[in-house]
Design a protein around this motif. Structure first.
Motif, PDB file in Angstrom:
ATOM      1  N   CYS B 410     -69.788  25.307  20.874  1.00 12.84           N
ATOM      2  CA  CYS B 410     -69.795  26.756  20.652  1.00 12.84           C
ATOM      3  C   CYS B 410     -68.445  27.257  20.149  1.00 12.84           C
ATOM      4  N   GLU B 411     -67.365  26.673  20.661  1.00 17.34           N
ATOM      5  CA  GLU B 411     -66.035  27.159  20.307  1.00 17.34           C
ATOM      6  C   GLU B 411     -65.295  26.148  19.420  1.00 17.34           C
ATOM      7  N   SER B 412     -65.962  25.073  19.013  1.00 20.32           N
ATOM      8  CA  SER B 412     -65.350  23.998  18.210  1.00 20.32           C
ATOM      9  C   SER B 412     -64.061  23.469  18.844  1.00 20.32           C
ATOM     10  N   ILE B 413     -64.156  23.043  20.099  1.00 23.25           N
ATOM     11  CA  ILE B 413     -62.994  22.495  20.792  1.00 23.25           C
ATOM     12  C   ILE B 413     -63.089  20.973  20.791  1.00 23.25           C
ATOM     13  N   THR B 414     -61.991  20.319  20.416  1.00 22.74           N
ATOM     14  CA  THR B 414     -62.015  18.877  20.227  1.00 22.74           C
ATOM     15  C   THR B 414     -61.548  18.134  21.471  1.00 22.74           C
ATOM     16  N   GLU B 415     -61.860  16.844  21.477  1.00 30.89           N
ATOM     17  CA  GLU B 415     -61.396  15.996  22.573  1.00 30.89           C
ATOM     18  C   GLU B 415     -59.863  15.990  22.628  1.00 30.89           C
ATOM     19  N   GLY B 416     -59.239  16.008  21.458  1.00 25.51           N
ATOM     20  CA  GLY B 416     -57.776  16.029  21.420  1.00 25.51           C
ATOM     21  C   GLY B 416     -57.196  17.205  22.178  1.00 25.51           C
ATOM     22  N   GLU B 417     -57.793  18.365  22.012  1.00 30.78           N
ATOM     23  CA  GLU B 417     -57.300  19.559  22.716  1.00 30.78           C
ATOM     24  C   GLU B 417     -57.501  19.448  24.225  1.00 30.78           C
ATOM     25  N   ILE B 418     -58.631  18.867  24.620  1.00 29.04           N
ATOM     26  CA  ILE B 418     -58.936  18.741  26.055  1.00 29.04           C
ATOM     27  C   ILE B 418     -57.967  17.763  26.717  1.00 29.04           C
ATOM     28  N   VAL B 419     -57.715  16.642  26.045  1.00 28.63           N
ATOM     29  CA  VAL B 419     -56.781  15.658  26.598  1.00 28.63           C
ATOM     30  C   VAL B 419     -55.378  16.270  26.677  1.00 28.63           C
ATOM     31  N   ASP B 420     -54.997  17.012  25.655  1.00 28.07           N
ATOM     32  CA  ASP B 420     -53.696  17.693  25.664  1.00 28.07           C
ATOM     33  C   ASP B 420     -53.597  18.649  26.856  1.00 28.07           C
ATOM     34  N   ALA B 421     -54.682  19.390  27.109  1.00 24.38           N
ATOM     35  CA  ALA B 421     -54.687  20.340  28.239  1.00 24.38           C
ATOM     36  C   ALA B 421     -54.473  19.593  29.553  1.00 24.38           C
ATOM     37  N   ILE B 422     -55.098  18.438  29.682  1.00 25.11           N
ATOM     38  CA  ILE B 422     -54.942  17.651  30.920  1.00 25.11           C
ATOM     39  C   ILE B 422     -53.490  17.172  31.036  1.00 25.11           C
ATOM     40  N   HIS B 423     -52.929  16.741  29.930  1.00 26.23           N
ATOM     41  CA  HIS B 423     -51.528  16.290  29.966  1.00 26.23           C
ATOM     42  C   HIS B 423     -50.574  17.433  30.303  1.00 26.23           C
ATOM     43  N   ARG B 424     -50.997  18.661  30.015  1.00 26.82           N
ATOM     44  CA  ARG B 424     -50.153  19.817  30.331  1.00 26.82           C
ATOM     45  C   ARG B 424     -50.416  20.347  31.738  1.00 26.82           C
ATOM     46  N   GLY B 425     -51.313  19.734  32.469  1.00 30.32           N
ATOM     47  CA  GLY B 425     -51.484  20.154  33.855  1.00 30.32           C
ATOM     48  C   GLY B 425     -52.880  20.575  34.258  1.00 30.32           C
TER      49      GLY B 425
END
Lengths: 414, 490
Positions: B410-425
């Motif tokens: 729905c929001e075109s969010i990629t796996e890369g962004e999700i993994v980055d979010a996890i790495h940021r906390g």
């Protein structure tokens, strides 16, 4: 950016996309491409491991994955191209598609015709505005189905299901078989929303209570859902004071309807029917944008996959024909109108040159009636139900005998 | 010190609370040579009142002269452009409109104009025609408006997370799931006890939001109370995002600023909030009655709003104090204890200005603060795939294929962004949703939640059954298949 040129691009590799691509290829379109966002073809069928698919199409009772596999095997015998794990981001009216995958990056796909076959999504708690907290443990039924059937996890052990749509009924049985207890299925309508056979096989066979004319009026719990309050509703679906009842549960499944996924279509400029939430199409299943076709649950929500396949073959055939430059301007345009006790009819417009199959739903249940198709055909029905789609075929000859340019389809008393 | 077998930590300054006030203060203090530890009760920072904030950066014309709200709001507004630029977070400066309907209301609008301009707020009075030209979807019966072009919107959770990240870059430590259950002062030191640890501090900053009165009481300060006030908000699908450009305020009532129509920084239109005093600080339920009031209010401003386009609703509880104003002061009883409490609206706008005032309070309390030479005010923002051009997207995927896998359709969010979010906390599904919007769209996670659950499990090295929506107790799927239906019998 990688450039790709095809005759027919089919967006979505679920049952609609599979049938459409095969029909387009059969019609003679040479480069047919299926673009699928998942890791495999088959769409939602892959998580529908219950049986009951294909009774009309194959005269057999298949599971969802078996039904899908039949089509996937047909595809394998052809030179139809398949792109998996590829997400379409944009469709233009000039039939250019932007899609992305991790292997090729961004793709610019130029298609002579496009078949929209993106399917639908489930209505959410947010859309229903169920009051209360927002704990974990509230899922749409299809999401829970994926967790159980594909990923191998059971969300909880004490469930309430809101909505008696088919997925909710199927999941009531699935949860029971997994050792969870389904406390109640709650339906706002005075009758079950799903197929009768699912009510019998999934609820009655397992003594799961179905509460009609009732709804969930509050969700309790902060971290994980702890209970729901249900209440009976009046004709306007307003809760009746004094009928409230609290049911403890750790899971709430929502099976409250499906919404065609037409964000790509709308962005491209495809006109949408506010009743079906799907594109307006003609008897070639073509939208208002020349060369862009639609079929399956993106067009209107079906209850039987067999009908999806049938409808999609028509869309695929005409998309193939369009790509080959063989489609012609129609001389006559007949508007199709939903009459008495008909909620909608697809297609929305027909010519009198092609045979056409109409799909429609009634607004309310009725018994001993007849389906009248513009006076051209009248078919007796012992019962009609909103949950069970009706279909009727009309020949070009019958259409040619129609006077005027409107065809009214309605339910008439016997 | 009390005898305990809990692990002991020490820090010069401990900030209790990782909401917008706590994180802004942490980032402010990270400019100085001082050892700072922040404690957050929830699974992630920004998780309490901040998460449910409307996200409005107020113009600074509402607040009554002489209040702390007035002292910090307009200066806070003026700090936002630079702050958001440094932290690389979205600041949508789309302006604020206060609209009047009757001649009496237009008089009030005039008064706010006067109040604001005296303070230095850039303001403009709009006639009916000018208003409707600027916002054609507003009720044509409206009589005119006050326009504050320097008002705007942020994503409050994104900002709190970014402030924390930048503070950590500059040496601040923080702990999550660290609810303070005991606190006392002894021998010039202050002690804070969590379930697992005891923390010894020279200075304590009470930014505990809804629980700031409870913390104050633990230290013996019982001179203020928090009066929780709930607000319900309703979010619309992105397809109706263009109905208004600016945030629309009615002329305010006595208690609150009224029901607003808010084009959020995330792009969705939102309407709300209610303002209801509640007994429970954690009463986050929405209600039919709340919806009715919000919708009636919003519809009177923008008649074309369609309730069928609502995709989500939520409620937050404001940490209003019985003083009716912010409490930004040193404890009169406990040396070295700073209260930043009662931060209700316009707390988000005021946060940077309040934080900037904390060094003054700490110095007054005796702490020597020396600015670091190597303070880095910049934090690199998250990549937002859907905002990039097709060429940029292509380039990104060529560099890192995980950006070619769209997880949230729905929001075109990629796996890369999700993994980055996890790495940021990010540690939870909600943490990912609030950081990168995966699951925040029209399907509300129906499709992507199972995938994100798997990614969290993989990246954090925990079983899927331990992945939570919002911290311990909110596990997403509780059992493995067959766990309930099969039992070992031999």
């Amino acid at each position: 950016m990688k450039q790709v040129h095809v005759d027919v691009a089919v967006i979505g590799g679920g049952p609609a996309g599979l049938a459409a691509s095969l029909a387009a290829r059969k019609e003679g379109a040479e480069r047919v491409l299926i673009i699928e966002r998942n890791t495999e073809l088959g769409g939602i069928l892959q998580q529908c491991i219950h049986h009951g698919f294909g009774l009309h199409r194959f005269k057999e009772e298949l599971t969802g994955p078996e039904y899908a596999q039949r089509f996937i095997d047909f595809i394998k015998e052809t030179d139809i191209e398949v792109m998996l794990e590829t997400m379409v981001l944009e469709v233009t009216p000039e039939r250019k598609i932007y899609a992305v995958n991790s292997e090729s990056g961004m793709l610019e796909i130029h298609a002579k015709s496009i078949v929209l076959a993106m399917g639908c999504r489930e209505r959410t708690r947010g859309a229903l505005r169920i009051p209360g907290g927002r704990p974990a443990g509230v899922y749409s039924a299809g999401t829970a189905q994926r967790y159980v059937n594909i990923d191998g996890y059971v969300p909880g052990k004490k469930a309430v299901i809101l909505g008696s749509g088919d997925i909710g009924l199927i999941m009531a049985r699935r949860f029971t078989l997994e050792g969870a207890k389904v406390e109640a299925v709650v339906e706002v309508l005075p009758y079950a929303a799903g197929l009768t056979r699912n009510v019998v096989q999934c609820l009655e066979d397992y003594d799961i209570p179905l509460y009609l004319q009732s709804t969930v009026i509050e969700i309790h719990g902060n971290k994980r859902i702890e209970a729901v309050t249900i209440a009976q509703v009046d004709e306007k679906w307003n809760p009746i004071p004094g009928t409230e009842r609290k049911i403890e549960c750790d899971t709430l499944l929502l099976s409250v309807g499906l919404v065609p996924e037409n964000e790509l279509s709308s962005q491209a400029g495809v006109a949408i029917d506010p009743i079906t939430n799907g594109p307006l199409v003609d008897d070639a299943m073509m939208t208002n944008l020349p060369g862009i076709f639609a079929c399956g649950n993106v067009l209107h929500v079906h209850d039987l996959v067999d009908n999806v396949s049938k409808e999609s073959e028509r869309a695929g055939m005409y998309a193939g024909r369009y790509a080959l430059g063989k489609s012609s301007e129609k001389a006559r345009r007949i508007k199709v109108q939903a009459g008495e006790n008909i909620r909608y009819v697809v297609p929305h417009e027909v010519s009198s040159e092609e045979p056409v199959e109409f799909f429609m739903r009634v607004q309310r249940p009725q018994d001993d009636v007849a389906l009248d198709v513009g006076g051209l055909r009248r078919i007796r029905k012992t019962s009609v139900r909103p949950s069970e789609m009706l279909d009727v075929k009309i020949t070009p000859e019958q259409l040619q005998s129609l006077e005027g340019d409107t065809l009214v389809i309605q339910i008439v008393e016997q | 010190m009390k005898v305990t077998d809990k692990q002991t930590l020490t820090a010069q300054v401990v900030i209790v609370g990782g909401g917008i006030i706590g994180t802004a203060t942490a980032r402010e203090l990270s400019r100085y040579n001082v050892d700072v530890l922040l404690l957050e009760a929830e699974a992630e920072v920004g998780w309490g009142t901040t998460k449910a904030n409307s996200g409005i950066v107020h113009g600074g014309f509402h607040e009554e002269p002489g209040t702390l709200k007035a002292k910090y709001c307009f200066p806070g507004n003026q700090m936002y452009p630079q702050l958001c630029e440094e932290l690389d977070v979205c600041f949508k400066q789309n302006g604020i409109l206060m609209v009047g309907r009757t001649p009496e209301e237009m008089e009030t609008v005039q008064e706010y104009y006067k109040r604001g301009t005296e303070r230095g707020v850039k303001l403009q009075l709009l006639s009916k025609e000018e208003l409707l030209e600027q916002e054609p979807n507003l009720d044509p019966e409206l009589a005119g408006a006050l326009y504050a072009p320097e008002g705007g919107s942020v994503m409050p959770f994104e900002l709190a997370a970014a402030l924390m990240e930048n503070a950590v870059q500059n040496g601040v430590r923080y702990e999550v799931n660290a609810k303070v259950i005991g606190a006392w002062a002894e021998g010039g030191k202050k002690y804070l006890e969590t379930a697992e640890k005891v923390i010894e501090a020279d200075y304590v900053i009470n930014a505990a939001g809804l629980f700031s009165d409870d913390l104050a009481r633990m230290f013996g300060d019982d001179y203020f109370s928090i009066r929780p006030r709930k607000g319900e908000e309703y979010i619309f699908d992105l397809s109706v995002k263009d109905m208004v450009k600016s945030t629309i305020f009615p002329v305010p009532g006595k208690i609150s600023k009224g029901i607003l129509v808010i084009p959020t920084a995330a792009g969705n239109l939102m309407m709300g909030p209610t303002g209801d005093n509640v007994d429970e600080k954690e009463d986050l339920g929405t209600s039919q009655d709340g919806f009715n009031r919000v919708f009636d209010g919003a519809k009177s401003l923008v008649p074309g709003l369609d309730p069928r386009k609502i995709i989500a609703q939520f409620a937050g509880v404001r940490a209003a104090s019985d003083r009716g104003d912010f409490i930004v002061e040193l404890s009169p009883n406990v040396p070295g204890l700073v209260h930043l409490a009662g931060i209700e609206s316009p707390g988000l706008t005021a946060a940077p200005a309040i934080a900037a005032d904390v060094p003054r309070l700490l110095r007054e309390a005796g702490l020597e603060l020396e600015e670091k030479e190597d303070f880095n005010p910049r934090r690199s923002g998250v990549i937002r795939f859907h905002t990039l051009s097709r060429e940029e997207q292509d380039k990104l995927v060529q560099e890192d294929p995980s950006f070619g896998r769209i997880i949230c359709r729905c929001e075109s969010i990629t796996e890369g962004e999700i993994v980055d979010a996890i790495h940021r906390g990010a540690r939870t599904l909600d943490g990912i949703k609030f950081r990168v919007r995966a699951g925040a769209g029209r399907c509300q996670g129906g499709f992507c939640q199972p995938f994100i659950t798997q990614i969290l499990s993989r990246e954090l090295g925990i079983p899927v059954t331990q992945v939570t929506k919002a911290g311990p107790g909110s596990e997403q799927v509780k059992y493995e298949a067959k766990e309930l239906s099969e039992q070992e019998v031999l």
